[in-house]
Design an enzyme around this catalytic site. Structure first.
Site, PDB file in Angstrom:
ATOM      1  N   GLY A   1       0.799  -1.215   0.000  1.00 49.47           N
ATOM      2  CA  GLY A   1       0.000   0.000   0.000  1.00 49.47           C
ATOM      3  C   GLY A   1       0.832   1.266   0.000  1.00 49.47           C
ATOM      4  O   GLY A   1       1.956   1.308  -0.486  1.00 49.47           O
TER       5      GLY A   1
ATOM      6  N   LEU B   1      -4.697  -5.672  -4.111  1.00 44.24           N
ATOM      7  CA  LEU B   1      -3.675  -4.641  -4.101  1.00 44.24           C
ATOM      8  C   LEU B   1      -2.298  -5.217  -3.781  1.00 44.24           C
ATOM      9  O   LEU B   1      -2.103  -5.819  -2.714  1.00 44.24           O
ATOM     10  CB  LEU B   1      -4.039  -3.553  -3.085  1.00 44.24           C
ATOM     11  CG  LEU B   1      -3.043  -2.393  -2.942  1.00 44.24           C
ATOM     12  CD1 LEU B   1      -2.961  -1.603  -4.241  1.00 44.24           C
ATOM     13  CD2 LEU B   1      -3.426  -1.486  -1.777  1.00 44.24           C
ATOM     14  N   ASP B   2      -1.357  -5.038  -4.700  1.00 35.33           N
ATOM     15  CA  ASP B   2       0.051  -5.437  -4.527  1.00 35.33           C
ATOM     16  C   ASP B   2       0.207  -6.927  -4.235  1.00 35.33           C
ATOM     17  O   ASP B   2       1.177  -7.348  -3.595  1.00 35.33           O
ATOM     18  CB  ASP B   2       0.709  -4.617  -3.400  1.00 35.33           C
ATOM     19  CG  ASP B   2       0.772  -3.139  -3.717  1.00 35.33           C
ATOM     20  OD1 ASP B   2       0.884  -2.802  -4.910  1.00 35.33           O
ATOM     21  OD2 ASP B   2       0.709  -2.319  -2.783  1.00 35.33           O
ATOM     22  N   GLU B   3      -0.725  -7.748  -4.711  1.00 39.85           N
ATOM     23  CA  GLU B   3      -0.677  -9.190  -4.452  1.00 39.85           C
ATOM     24  C   GLU B   3      -0.453 -10.009  -5.712  1.00 39.85           C
ATOM     25  O   GLU B   3      -0.471 -11.242  -5.669  1.00 39.85           O
ATOM     26  CB  GLU B   3      -1.981  -9.651  -3.775  1.00 39.85           C
ATOM     27  CG  GLU B   3      -2.215  -9.089  -2.375  1.00 39.85           C
ATOM     28  CD  GLU B   3      -1.309  -9.726  -1.339  1.00 39.85           C
ATOM     29  OE1 GLU B   3      -0.741 -10.798  -1.626  1.00 39.85           O
ATOM     30  OE2 GLU B   3      -1.163  -9.146  -0.244  1.00 39.85           O
TER      31      GLU B   3
END
Length: 317
Positions: A234, A260-262
């Site tokens: 994040g 998110l960001d995965e």
């Protein structure tokens, strides 16, 4: 339309101009080197005979294998991955026949596969916000031919990079993204991208894309996150890294998914820091890591070096 300020609309004349834009000397040299080259990427259940079948198929058609990488996953996974790069005279003309002829081989080994001509550059769009260090690295490597791609456009929610981008003959589109009008902004972005790009590169584009946007480009949106994921997902990762007293900072390039960001991680790198480093120091050092990591990931994608299984990547770098 009026409250989304596009730098210019996409006309048929502009599209034709982009398609006919000449290569630089470095890009032209790269295209000539790759004129008869193709890449075959395969994943399938692991079993004897796969490599022999691929090699025999290419040999029978007069192809010369110039590079072959392979990976057999552990027995509990039981999968085989390979990337084969080969030269074949008149490759572009023969590609459709080659694809048809390979189907029986692929079926026999339950392959998931794709065949890509190396001489046809992928069409790319770069998204950027105010910070331009990753954008500048990509532009420089594109100019030198290290990133062999057709740079179709740069899209930004700020106008700051316009002069830099347009000076290189690349279309620049300013699409402001207001919190209350984000769907409308994405609709304009998607209209610009429609049919024009193969891959989207988020070069520190500080906006979260909607599931609809991501769904248009599955495993074809590459993001740079200014942290060594999974740490500090994040916003404000450098500030949180400073508060945690880390001794290593890093950056992660990954494919974008709805989480998110995965998404599947393509590349990461780190730089050692110590107690003397301020938040500003971490950001300054991190910018260098970010631009290197993103450029590597983009290069590997453009060169068809990445296979995805579940949420992981096999990268034949």
């Amino acid at each position: 339309m009026s409250d989304i300020k596009l730098a210019q609309s996409v006309t048929s004349e502009q599209k034709a101009d982009r398609r006919s834009r000449p290569y630089s000397d470095d890009q032209r040299h790269t295209a000539q080197e790759l004129a008869n080259r193709a890449r075959l990427l395969i994943s399938c259940p692991d079993q004897p005979g796969i490599v022999a079948a691929i090699a025999q198929f290419l040999y029978q058609r007069g192809a010369n294998i110039v590079q072959m990488d392979q990976y057999s996953a552990p027995p509990d996974v039981g999968l085989f991955f390979t990337r084969v790069e080969f030269d074949l005279p008149s490759m572009l003309q023969r590609l459709p026949e080659l694809e048809r002829a390979f189907v029986p081989v692929a079926d026999a080994f339950q392959m998931e596969w794709r065949l890509a001509p190396a001489c046809v550059p992928k069409r790319a769009a770069i998204f950027v916000s105010k910070e331009d260090h990753c954008l500048l690295e990509l532009l420089w490597q594109w100019q030198t031919g290290d990133l062999f791609m057709d740079l179709a456009m740069v899209i930004s929610n700020h106008p700051d990079a316009r002069e830099t981008v347009e000076s290189l003959g690349v279309p620049f589109y300013h699409v402001p993204v207001d919190r209350d009008r984000k769907p409308q902004a994405e609709a304009k972005q998607l209209a610009l991208l429609a049919g024009q790009v193969d891959v989207v590169i988020l070069a520190r584009y500080m906006q979260i894309l909607s599931p609809e946007f991501v769904g248009r480009f599955p495993n074809r949106i590459i993001n740079i996150h200014h942290s060594f994921l999974p740490a500090f997902v994040g916003r404000n990762p450098y500030g949180r890294a400073y508060n945690r007293g880390v001794k290593l900072i890093g950056a992660t390039a990954h494919y974008v998914t709805d989480e998110l960001d995965e998404g599947p991680i393509i590349e990461q790198d780190v730089h050692r820091v110590d107690h003397r480093a301020t938040v500003a120091d971490l950001k300054r050092i991190g910018r260098h890591v970010e631009r290197v990591v993103l450029a590597r990931a983009v290069k590997w994608h453009l060169e068809d070096r990445i296979l995805i299984h579940d949420n992981k990547t096999i990268v034949f770098a």
